[in-house]
Enzyme design. Structure first.
Site, PDB file in Angstrom:
ATOM      1  N   THR A 268      27.822   9.330  -4.425  1.00 34.54           N
ATOM      2  CA  THR A 268      28.181   8.490  -3.283  1.00 34.54           C
ATOM      3  C   THR A 268      28.230   9.266  -1.976  1.00 34.54           C
ATOM      4  OG1 THR A 268      30.513   8.842  -3.795  1.00 34.54           O
ATOM      5  CG2 THR A 268      29.503   6.861  -4.690  1.00 34.54           C
ATOM      6  N   CYS A 269      28.477  10.581  -2.083  1.00 37.31           N
ATOM      7  CA  CYS A 269      28.545  11.345  -0.837  1.00 37.31           C
ATOM      8  C   CYS A 269      27.185  11.414  -0.158  1.00 37.31           C
ATOM      9  CB  CYS A 269      29.088  12.745  -1.109  1.00 37.31           C
ATOM     10  SG  CYS A 269      28.173  13.643  -2.362  1.00 37.31           S
TER      11      CYS A 269
END
Length: 1024
Positions: free
Chosen positions: A991-992
């Site tokens: 997700t980063c």
């Protein structure tokens, strides 16, 4: 040798001079003694004479009372002459007896010699008698001036002296003119006129004014009905006798008609209030500007207001005259209000005084009138009461709003479920209103210089002047003007017909002209806006959307478009920059009405898509001007930011407002349940996930920091959050975190109740804010129950309600008083509206006041409140939670980057997009987006603004064996060459980096099942 020395000569001369002075002094003493002796003898003689005369007078009255001597006119005349000769303060009782004797003589039947007035017919006594009666009546006046009608003894004397004045200023009660004496009436009438002329010269009207004010300028009048009728009759007689001359009309207006609420006290007592065509004569006298100004200057503000109230009350009582003299009546009232307006101040100063109706006032205020001001206010209320409004606005109200057959409404484009209620609303509104009347749109055709338009304009000027002058009852005026459901729609219809084309063009031309005609037209628009804003503010949603009170929904759409364009042009054409006085007031009126409609639309849609946007406004031009510091661009952003299209680069520029060091970057590292740091580099993705983890906990209703509303389950602070010891610190922290998310452009899935967001934005401090309008966003059922009290036809007191709210707090019943002592105050028909608003305010504000303040404190430490002024409540919710629209897969596909051999034509990629499009539901697509970006909503401006961009990478091994792309892995991925079947592995994400790691599956069905399973697992960053 016999010469006298010089010193002896000087001594001789000095002695001679002293002797002369002594002789002169002695003579002066003797002369003074003679004068003193004369004065003393005169005083003693006078006292002796006065004593003797008083004894004669006392003996006369005593003999009359005991019946030992019979009174006649001549004896009364003689005794009166003696009393007037010696009259002073100690003779008041004797004068009272004289008056009673005179009145008694006039009441004797068939004895002309007894009648005191019979002496007027005596050849020798006519002139002495006339002088005597003038002196007697003026003495009565002087005594009346000092009497207090609320004291019983004084009240009796008031009656006595008024009877004297009434008896001798008119021949109607004189027995001498009955029968054969009728021929004497003209001569005796002239004597009465002579008497009244004398009294007027001496100040008769001032005496009557003092008496009336003493008796009426109080909460409970102390003058009896008979006394009041007598005074008014006396005040009219000189005016009638002089055939309503201007001088006497002036005196009557200044001294009698300026007595507080005198018409209120007189109405129903004496028919003379309506006779003699008084109202018409007053109106025509005041229609001359110099005479009206003279009256106002003489009276000053407080008493001018009393005169105004009496004239309005007379107009209410004389509908026919009011209708015939409407133009002059309107002009008179406008001139008088304008005079008062000159001295109305916006604030307190050393030169101002507080007035109950006018507010801060720079003229002297007669505080003796304070007790009577409620009655004066009631008189003024007739001006905006239904009968007077119907009479004055007859030209507007007589207009028929023609009916039309319904035609299908234009289709409303909608791609969101949230817009379905709007579509249904338009359908219902159309079905209800289209068959009733034509939708009122600017059509033009009516000449602005016509008598009809001029009349309506002058009436609007009157009411607008009243609004700006009678500052303390402004809301009463607005409420009265909105009472008739058809006035405002018909006034709008009237406005639509003005000028060659109607509508906007005419009023924009008026802004550039300083003619009286232009000012009156703008005053009409201003009045329409002020009244309409007030109406929509006090109407609830049921009345606006379902019952469609006054305005139909389509008319509100048309009006809002007109207002939006008018305000935009005032700003963009540079008119507002230099606006002062009336133009500035006009802008605030139009803008206020516009913002009420806009905020109502934000809360519950009634306009079509993009209704508020200005398509002729280029954002690039706007922001160029903002960078250059152009005033019009700043004003546009300050007053109507909603006209700027938010779905373009302009919105992005608004979003990227200047920052400072306090809002620096936050980096996050997660620790798993085993105490080991989770993998991953924070490129905003980890902070987003951290933020969502915090939000998941603090906004969980089970924690009792926040509660959910009934129905749509939106969040607001819990009234019982105080069970947490540090609950206010927690609210401040949550406010900071939410502010940080907005500041960084991170969207979080937190649906707030709109009433709570309104408080965060500070809308509840706005003059346009209404607690009752926001109540449905807290509890729609409670709102319906509360507003049903408003519509209750019976006696609300029967419901047994009090101004309090009983609440079950953790098993205990707690009574909250809405106002001090509220639990003992019953709800009645008179205070039920106040009860509804107090209850709404308590539920949405008072109960959560501390929690909201702490949240706002934290939020505003990150976000400058001025930055959010340009957004409405729904727009701020979008800033927090992203766009409500469905995920645009085409937009996502367009801005996707591929790695590891994947490309847009790769079969796995084609399968992926097809699965997302055809096989997944909207909810599953949101779960997919959260799986790869940590947020279930798309970025506010589309996926072009997702940073880093969404990417998909082909992986061959598990995450712990993944060393990145190699030439071999890329080639194998590109040509769909697998080292082994990846069917047992799940898709993963980082997700980063907004990265989806996708194995090279051999079948579409495997990809669909694995992806569905992966997105439904509640795992954290370890998935990658």
């Amino acid at each position: 040798m016999f010469s006298v020395p010089q010193s002896s000569k000087s001594e001789f001369l000095d002695k001679a001079r002293q002797a002369r002075e002594e002789r002169k002094g002695q003579k002066e003493k003797e002369r003074a003694a003679i004068i003193i002796q004369a004065l003393v003898r005169r005083f003693i003689c006078r006292c002796r004479l006065q004593k003797q005369i008083r004894k004669e007078i006392d003996d006369y009255f005593q003999a009359s009372e005991t019946g030992t001597s019979k009174r006649n006119a001549l004896s009364i005349f003689k005794i009166a002459r003696k009393l007037l000769f010696i009259y002073c303060q100690e003779d008041k009782m004797r004068f009272e007896k004289l008056c009673r004797a005179i009145i008694a003589s006039m009441e004797v039947e068939n004895e002309p010699k007894v009648w005191y007035v019979s002496l007027a017919l005596s050849k020798d006594l006519t002139i002495p008698w006339l002088k005597q009666i003038k002196d007697v009546l003026w003495t009565c006046c002087q005594l009346l001036k000092n009497l207090k009608p609320d004291i019983l003894q004084d009240n009796k004397l008031v009656t006595l002296y008024l009877t004297m004045l009434v008896t001798f200023t008119d021949t109607s009660t004189w027995r001498i003119v009955r029968g054969k004496g009728e021929a004497l009436r003209p001569a005796l009438t002239r004597i009465c006129e002579n008497i009244m002329g004398h009294l007027n010269q001496k100040g008769f009207y001032s005496i009557l004014q003092i008496l009336l004010t003493n008796g009426l300028a109080r909460s409970k009048p102390s003058l009896s009905k008979g006394t009041l009728t007598a005074i008014f009759t006396l005040s009219l007689r000189p005016v009638i006798a002089a055939h309503f001359s201007e001088n006497l009309l002036r005196s009557f207006l200044i001294h009698i008609m300026s007595v507080p609420a005198i018409i209120t006290h007189l109405s129903g007592l004496t028919p003379e209030v309506k006779t003699h065509d008084l109202l018409r004569k007053f109106i025509l006298f005041l229609s001359r500007e110099e005479q009206c100004s003279d009256i106002c200057v003489c009276l000053e503000g407080s008493h001018t207001l009393c005169l105004l109230g009496n004239l309005i009350h007379l107009g209410y009582l004389n509908e026919k005259v009011l209708e015939e003299e409407a133009n002059h009546f309107v002009k008179d009232l406008t001139d008088m209000l304008s005079y008062c307006q000159r001295y109305v101040s916006q604030k307190k100063s050393n030169l101002t005084h507080w007035h109950q109706v006018l507010g801060w006032f720079s003229q002297t205020v007669d505080y003796g009138l304070n007790e009577s001001m409620p009655l004066v206010t009631k008189q003024l209320q007739h001006l905006w009461g239904v009968p007077v409004i119907r009479t004055l606005f007859s030209d507007v109200l007589s207009k028929k709003l023609e009916s039309q057959e319904p035609t299908p409404p234009p289709p409303q484009p909608s791609t969101s479920q949230n817009n379905l209620p709007v579509k249904n609303l338009f359908k219902r509104a159309f079905q209800k209103s289209a068959s009733v009347r034509n939708i009122l749109k600017p059509v033009g055709g009516k000449r602005v210089d016509s008598a009809e338009v001029q009349k309506v304009c002058s009436i609007c000027v009157l009411y607008q002047t009243a609004l700006s002058t009678l500052t303390q009852i402004r809301l009463q005026i607005l409420t009265g003007l909105t009472h008739l459901d058809d006035l405002l729609p018909k006034l709008w219809a009237f406005i639509c017909e003005l000028g060659p084309q109607g509508g906007l063009k005419l009023f924009m031309e008026c802004l550039n002209n300083d003619t009286e005609e232009s000012k009156q037209l703008l005053a009409m628009l201003m009045l329409f806006c002020d009244c309409s804003r007030h109406l929509i503010t006090i109407l609830d949603d049921i009345e606006v959307y379902e019952e469609q009170t006054s305005f139909k929904i389509e008319e509100l759409v048309t009006i809002s478009s007109f207002l939006n364009t008018f305000v935009y042009k005032m700003i963009w054409d540079g008119i507002l920059e230099n606006a002062k006085g009336e133009k500035l007031e006009l802008f605030h009126s139009v803008h206020g009405w516009l913002m009420v409609l806009y905020e109502r639309d934000c809360r519950r849609r009634f306009t079509p898509d993009d209704h508020w946007l200005r398509k002729d406004l280029k954002p690039s031009v706007l922001f160029q001007e903002l960078e250059k510091g152009k005033k019009r661009a700043q004003l546009l952003l300050q007053y109507i930011p909603h006209v700027i299209p938010h779905k373009n680069d302009g919105y992005d520029q608004l979003r990227r407002l200047p920052v400072n060091s306090i809002k620096g970057v936050i980096r996050v590292k997660f620790v798993n349940d085993l105490g080991v740091d989770e993998a991953g580099i924070d490129q905003d993705g980890v902070f987003k996930e951290f933020l969502e983890e915090i939000i998941k906990k603090v906004f969980n209703p089970a924690l009792n920091l926040f509660k959910t509303t009934s129905g749509n389950e939106r969040l607001y602070p819990s009234p019982t959050s105080y069970i947490h010891e540090n609950h206010l610190q927690l609210f401040e922290f949550v406010g900071k975190m939410l502010g940080k998310a907005i500041y960084e452009g991170i969207v979080v899935d937190v649906p707030f109740a709109s009433f709570f967001l309104s408080q965060v934005l500070g809308h509840h401090h706005s003059t346009f804010y209404s607690s009752i309008d926001e109540l449905p966003s807290l509890d729609s059922e409670f709102y319906k129950n509360l507003t049903s009290i408003k519509r209750y036809d019976g006696d609300v007191g029967d419901l047994g309600l009090t101004l309090s709210y009983d609440e079950d707090v953790m098993g205990q019943l707690v009574c909250h008083e809405l106002i001090p002592g509220g639990k003992t105050m019953p709800v009645t028909n008179e205070n039920k509206i106040s009860y509804i608003h107090l209850m709404a305010h308590f539920r949405m504000h008072t109960q959560i006041k501390e929690q909201t303040a702490a949240f706002i404190r934290g939020f505003r430490s990150i976000i400058n409140p001025e930055w959010l002024h340009m957004f409405s409540t729904p727009e701020v919710q979008r800033l927090i939670s992203g766009d409500n629209a469905e995920i645009d897969l085409d937009d996502l596909k367009k801005h996707t980057v591929y790695y590891g051999g994947f490309h847009s034509s790769h079969r796995v990629i084609i399968w992926l997009w097809d699965i997302l499009s055809s096989d997944f539901s909207a909810e599953e697509r949101a779960m997919f987006l959260k799986f790869v970006t940590s947020c279930s909503r798309p970025p506010l401006l589309g996926f072009a603004y997702l940073k880093p961009p969404f990417s998909i990478r082909c992986v061959e091994v598990s995450d712990d064996q993944d060393t990145g792309d190699t030439l071999g892995s890329v080639l194998r991925g590109f040509f769909t060459i697998r080292k082994r079947e990846p069917g047992g592995r799940l898709p993963t994400s980082s997700t980063c980096f907004n990265l989806l790691k996708l194995p090279n599956y051999s079948k579409k069905s495997i990809l669909r099942d694995k992806l569905r399973y992966a997105i439904s697992m509640n795992t954290g960053f370890e998935l990658s």
